[in-house]
Structure formats: C-alpha cells, structure tokens
Design an enzyme around this catalytic site. Structure first.
Site, mmCIF file in Angstrom:
data_model
loop_
_atom_site.group_PDB
_atom_site.id
_atom_site.type_symbol
_atom_site.label_atom_id
_atom_site.label_comp_id
_atom_site.label_asym_id
_atom_site.label_seq_id
_atom_site.Cartn_x
_atom_site.Cartn_y
_atom_site.Cartn_z
ATOM 1 N N GLY A 124 -0.254 4.156 2.718
ATOM 2 C CA GLY A 124 -1.199 4.758 3.825
ATOM 3 C C GLY A 124 -2.312 3.694 4.080
ATOM 4 O O GLY A 124 -2.599 2.980 3.460
ATOM 5 N N LEU A 125 -2.935 4.121 5.224
ATOM 6 C CA LEU A 125 -3.868 3.091 5.619
ATOM 7 C C LEU A 125 -5.055 3.044 4.519
ATOM 8 O O LEU A 125 -5.106 4.268 3.730
ATOM 9 C CB LEU A 125 -4.540 3.707 7.089
ATOM 10 C CG LEU A 125 -3.661 3.475 8.143
ATOM 11 C CD1 LEU A 125 -4.402 4.398 9.401
ATOM 12 C CD2 LEU A 125 -3.456 2.154 8.473
ATOM 13 N N SER A 126 -6.034 2.271 4.720
ATOM 14 C CA SER A 126 -7.089 2.408 3.953
ATOM 15 C C SER A 126 -7.958 3.511 4.392
ATOM 16 O O SER A 126 -8.105 3.981 5.347
ATOM 17 C CB SER A 126 -8.106 0.982 4.124
ATOM 18 O OG SER A 126 -9.247 1.036 3.089
ATOM 19 N N GLY A 181 -6.606 8.443 1.856
ATOM 20 C CA GLY A 181 -6.665 9.470 0.771
ATOM 21 C C GLY A 181 -5.787 9.179 -0.737
ATOM 22 O O GLY A 181 -5.706 9.871 -1.585
ATOM 23 N N SER A 193 0.187 -1.182 0.974
ATOM 24 C CA SER A 193 1.927 -1.606 1.253
ATOM 25 C C SER A 193 2.247 -1.343 2.539
ATOM 26 O O SER A 193 3.003 -0.413 2.896
ATOM 27 C CB SER A 193 2.680 -0.686 0.164
ATOM 28 O OG SER A 193 2.419 0.616 0.008
HETATM 29 S S1 ADX Z 1 -1.794 -4.066 0.469
HETATM 30 O O1 ADX Z 1 -1.822 -4.333 1.988
HETATM 31 O O2 ADX Z 1 -1.797 -5.289 -0.214
HETATM 32 O O3 ADX Z 1 -0.982 -2.986 0.025
HETATM 33 P P1 ADX Z 1 -4.063 -2.961 -1.199
HETATM 34 O O4 ADX Z 1 -3.564 -1.379 -1.321
HETATM 35 O O5 ADX Z 1 -3.737 -3.805 -2.192
HETATM 36 O O6 ADX Z 1 -3.511 -3.659 0.053
HETATM 37 O O7 ADX Z 1 -5.695 -3.346 -1.107
HETATM 38 C C1 ADX Z 1 -6.220 -2.425 0.125
HETATM 39 C C2 ADX Z 1 -7.860 -2.492 -0.392
HETATM 40 O O8 ADX Z 1 -8.604 -3.676 -0.145
HETATM 41 C C3 ADX Z 1 -8.299 -1.538 0.944
HETATM 42 O O9 ADX Z 1 -8.359 0.009 0.336
HETATM 43 C C4 ADX Z 1 -9.823 -1.935 0.856
HETATM 44 O O10 ADX Z 1 -10.811 -1.423 0.056
HETATM 45 C C5 ADX Z 1 -9.487 -3.678 0.592
HETATM 46 N N1 ADX Z 1 -9.545 -4.572 1.588
HETATM 47 C C6 ADX Z 1 -10.272 -5.652 1.832
HETATM 48 N N2 ADX Z 1 -9.636 -6.563 2.759
HETATM 49 C C7 ADX Z 1 -8.556 -5.692 3.546
HETATM 50 C C8 ADX Z 1 -7.997 -5.851 4.509
HETATM 51 N N3 ADX Z 1 -8.193 -6.957 5.454
HETATM 52 N N4 ADX Z 1 -6.903 -5.142 4.922
HETATM 53 C C9 ADX Z 1 -6.845 -3.882 4.206
HETATM 54 N N5 ADX Z 1 -7.583 -3.723 3.163
HETATM 55 C C10 ADX Z 1 -8.563 -4.460 2.809
#
Ligand code: ADX
Length: 216
Positions: free
Chosen positions: A53-55, A58, A127
């Site tokens: 899910g999005l940042s 939750g 992801s």
């Molecule tokens: S993923 O896209 O590769 O799955 P992942 O879950 O590891 O991302 O990391 C996401 C976290 O990194 C976010 O919750 C946020 O705190 C941080 N973050 C920093 N830069 C980014 C970005 N450009 N996009 C999304 N999350 C970011």
C-alpha cells in the site's frame, strides 16, 4: 565443546550439504505443501503476510499489531519493514523502478526463507509493482502467501503525512514519490483488503488475523 551425542541429536532429521547442516528446511524435502519447519515437523508451517500500500497507509502499524497478537499466542513472527530494510539490507537502493524491484526481490527472498523455516513473516513494503509482488508469491508454496492490500486513498495518506514526505514530494524535493510522481499498482486479487481510512486499525488487524487463522 559439543559432545558427539549432542551433535548427532541436533543434526538428526536435517539434510546435509557437503557436510554442512542446512538450517533452512529444503522445500523439496518437506510435506506436500513444500513447507516444513526447521525441526522437521509440519506442525508449524510458515506463512508470508505481504502488506502492500501507499506510504502512510498503515502497513507498519498493522504489521506490528499483527505481530504482537501472534507472538502473544506463541507464534514465531518476523516483521520486515520497508523503512527498516532500507537502513540495512537494502541501504544501497533508491526509489527508481529497478531499485524498488530489487528491494522487493530481496525482502521477498528473505520472507520466503523465513516461511520455509516455519516462521510467520510479515512484510510491510509499498511494493508498488504487481509483477514484483507476483514474483514473491511464486517463491512461496501455494496457499502460504497472503497478499494484503492496505487500501487508503492518496488524499488520506497525504493528509496523514507523518514524515512530511508527501509535502516534500509535492514541492518537488523528492523525485519519484509513490502516488505523487511514481505509480502504485493496486493488487487485482489480494487475499485480503483492509480500508484503513474506513475502519479502525483494531478492526483491520482482526480481519487480517482471520485470514491468517483460516490458513491454519
Ligand atoms: S518500495 O517502493 O521499494 O516498496 P519501501 O516500502 O521499501 O518502498 O519504502 C518506502 C518508505 O520509504 C516510505 O514509507 C517512505 O518513508 C520512504 N520513502 C523515501 N522516498 C520515497 C519515495 N520516493 N517513494 C516512496 N517512499 C519513499
């Protein structure tokens, strides 16, 4: 020094590769599900619970709430959190499409190994790409991968913005930020969808727990 008797007891029942004890159960040698715990028993089959899910949707809160309940029940649980992985195992990676795919691949490989040894592994990563999540699913024996879509609208995540990252992304200070300047592909057929903008965390936790328990 370990006695010969003790060594024999510890090593009994496990496959050996070139004289080295294989701590992780070999999926080829397990039960029909391909899952056997490190003790050789299939009583405690592992599971990968994959929260996507999005940042700020939750995921981490849910992962920790789930882990607390399951640990209190005596289960062995490991949480793989995107933010924490990026401080260690994945610290060489950024947020380009290929780096995110590698990030998910590494987390998925660890999750699959943990599940093979009987652990409940809860992964909480954005992801964003369906193909990456599907690739992880393929590494885990059928029925032992539970994809959970932590579904919160972008507007809500942006309003929450606990780390101020959305605001920075909107100002153009963070390139390729998920939901703002980088895509998120929602799962088409997740085993579980929790709308964290509509129900409290406790209720969302209970929904996921019910799915985990249904897996046995
Ligand atoms: S993923 O896209 O590769 O799955 P992942 O879950 O590891 O991302 O990391 C996401 C976290 O990194 C976010 O919750 C946020 O705190 C941080 N973050 C920093 N830069 C980014 C970005 N450009 N996009 C999304 N999350 C970011």
């Amino acid at each position: 020094m370990m006695s010969a008797e003790e060594s024999a007891r510890i090593h009994a029942g496990g496959p050996q590769i070139e004289g080295k004890f294989w701590l992780i159960a070999n999926p080829c040698c397990g039960d029909e599900d391909g899952m056997t715990s490190a003790t050789g028993s299939n009583r405690s089959m592992g599971l990968v619970v994959w929260l996507t899910g999005l940042s700020a949707s939750g995921k981490s809160t849910l992962a920790n709430a789930l882990a607390a309940v399951l640990r209190a029940e005596g289960q062995t649980v490991v949480v793989l959190d995107g933010d924490l992985l990026r401080a260690g195992l994945c610290r060489d990676l950024g947020f380009s499409e290929s780096d995110r795919m590698e990030n998910v691949r590494r987390a998925g490989a660890v999750a699959a190994l943990l599940a093979q040894s009987g652990v409940i592994c809860i992964a909480a990563l954005i992801s964003p790409f369906a193909s990456s999540r599907d690739a992880v699913r393929k590494q885990v024996p059928a029925g032992r991968f539970l994809e959970v879509f932590v579904d919160a609208p972008l507007e809500l995540c942006e309003k929450r913005d606990p780390k101020g990252l959305y605001a920075r992304a909107r100002r153009g200070e963070i390139p390729t930020f998920t939901g703002v300047s980088s895509p998120y592909e929602p799962p088409a057929a997740a085993e579980c969808v929790v709308r964290t903008g509509e129900i409290p965390i406790q209720e969302a936790t209970d929904l996921i727990l019910a799915r985990i328990r249904a897996k046995g």
